[in-house]
Write a protein that holds these residues in place. Structure first.
Motif, PDB file in Angstrom:
ATOM      1  N   PHE A 220      51.531  21.853  20.152  1.00 35.43           N
ATOM      2  CA  PHE A 220      50.414  21.038  19.674  1.00 35.43           C
ATOM      3  C   PHE A 220      50.034  21.509  18.281  1.00 35.43           C
ATOM      4  O   PHE A 220      50.467  22.572  17.817  1.00 35.43           O
TER       5      PHE A 220
ATOM      6  N   CYS B 219      49.334  16.524  20.070  1.00 32.43           N
ATOM      7  CA  CYS B 219      50.191  17.309  20.978  1.00 32.43           C
ATOM      8  C   CYS B 219      51.416  16.529  21.407  1.00 32.43           C
ATOM      9  O   CYS B 219      51.426  15.293  21.408  1.00 32.43           O
TER      10      CYS B 219
ATOM     11  N   ALA C 285      53.721  18.865  26.443  1.00 33.89           N
ATOM     12  CA  ALA C 285      52.571  19.753  26.616  1.00 33.89           C
ATOM     13  C   ALA C 285      51.433  19.021  27.327  1.00 33.89           C
ATOM     14  O   ALA C 285      50.732  19.599  28.162  1.00 33.89           O
ATOM     15  N   TYR C 286      51.235  17.756  26.994  1.00 27.71           N
ATOM     16  CA  TYR C 286      50.176  16.958  27.629  1.00 27.71           C
ATOM     17  C   TYR C 286      50.372  16.902  29.142  1.00 27.71           C
ATOM     18  O   TYR C 286      49.445  17.135  29.921  1.00 27.71           O
TER      19      TYR C 286
ATOM     20  N   LEU D   9      45.840  23.636  26.298  1.00 23.14           N
ATOM     21  CA  LEU D   9      47.021  23.605  25.423  1.00 23.14           C
ATOM     22  C   LEU D   9      47.341  24.993  24.881  1.00 23.14           C
ATOM     23  O   LEU D   9      48.514  25.373  24.768  1.00 23.14           O
TER      24      LEU D   9
END
Length: 322
Positions: free
Chosen positions: A97, A160, A164-165, A186
């Motif tokens: 991110f 991001c 990762a989300y 994150l």
């Protein structure tokens, strides 16, 4: 529920974008959640709205997600920087991110009205300038302590990767503060994946200097407090940041020391002002557990510590030290 004025404005924008759509070098998708019986309930605020849009984008095949508010402006190089972040991961140390820089828009009206009270433009501008200075200076001071939870948490600044989300379970469905908890998640995700560096995009977003009382905390309520109670937000005392820095330094020295790490006397080495707080948090037991689980890897031990001593605990420690 939003006022009729806000709903009417949404209808106007929706019609403008569908009847006479502007020409963009990219596709534009609209999600209708405001007409008829589609409106959000009273307990579904900004966190739910962000979650809905980001989930939809992830499901539609997006690789990069950027939070944005309807009244936020962006630099002319904003889209180019997003593309660079997505396309050239080596430029960003393979970050999961990133964050944009930010600067609040200047107040345009001579008078601002809230709760049937009128405020002079200069007073509101001074309040937002002080609030912005507080956010940025607090972030700078936190970074000096050695904690990875130094970035400011403002929704429109967060960018991001979808990986990762999904990895953090998506955007929290909160009425306010969703950006703080999302950013914290994150950071933890990145640490656990071996990425310690938080990168900043070379672009800027410009949030609206919004004076409102629609959410329990954030920019709007902070400005309202500054104007009504004449409480201008200020950065915490240097001693507070020094105590946090001292605590993190002791822990890091212990982790990378050749001597065995004892949970019995770890508290005695901490900054005196932090001791009682750490006792309340049962830090000695936490330390013992962390050393057992990560005794073969100091790097994993350091990561585990920062996952425990997260942004929320830092806030609680600051309030205690105050």
């Amino acid at each position: 529920l939003d006022s009729e004025k806000i709903i009417a404005n949404n209808v106007l924008l929706y019609n403008e974008l569908t009847i006479n759509p502007p020409i963009y070098p990219f596709s534009l998708e609209l999600i209708d959640l405001f007409k008829g019986d589609k409106g959000l309930g009273k307990k579904q605020g900004v966190g739910y709205a962000r979650r809905y849009g980001m989930d939809w984008a992830a499901g539609a095949g997006a690789e990069l997600l950027a939070c944005m508010d309807a009244d936020t402006l962006v630099s002319t190089d904003y889209a180019r920087e997003l593309f660079r972040f997505l396309t050239y991961p080596d430029d960003f140390s393979n970050s999961f991110f990133s964050l944009c820089q930010f600067s609040h828009q200047k107040i345009a009206k001579d008078y601002i009205t809230l709760s049937n009270r009128e405020y002079v433009k200069n007073n509101v501008q001074n309040a937002i300038d002080s609030y912005e200075h507080y956010i940025k200076e607090h972030s700078t001071q936190l970074k000096k302590t050695g904690t990875p939870y130094w970035p400011y948490a403002l929704g429109p600044t967060i960018v991001c990767r979808v990986k990762a989300y999904v990895g953090v379970g998506g955007m929290p469905k909160r009425l306010a503060g969703e950006d703080f908890y999302f950013l914290q998640a994150l950071i933890k995700y990145s640490l656990q994946k071996g990425c310690k560096f938080i990168t900043m995009l070379n672009t800027c977003v410009y949030p609206e200097s919004r004076l409102s009382d629609r959410v329990p905390f954030g920019t709007g309520p902070a400005l309202k407090t500054a104007l009504l109670e004449k409480k201008i937000p200020s950065v915490y005392l240097k001693d507070i940041y020094d105590s946090i820095s001292g605590f993190i330094s002791v822990v890091k020295n212990e982790i990378y020391s050749e001597k065995s790490m004892s949970s019995e006397n770890i508290l005695s080495r901490m900054p005196h002002k932090c001791t009682f707080f750490l006792e309340q948090e049962k830090f000695a037991k936490i330390w013992h557990k962390l050393t057992i689980e990560n005794k073969k890897s100091p790097k994993k031990m350091e990561t585990a510590f920062h996952v425990w001593f997260d942004g929320l605990k830092i806030i609680r420690l600051i309030h205690y030290l105050e």
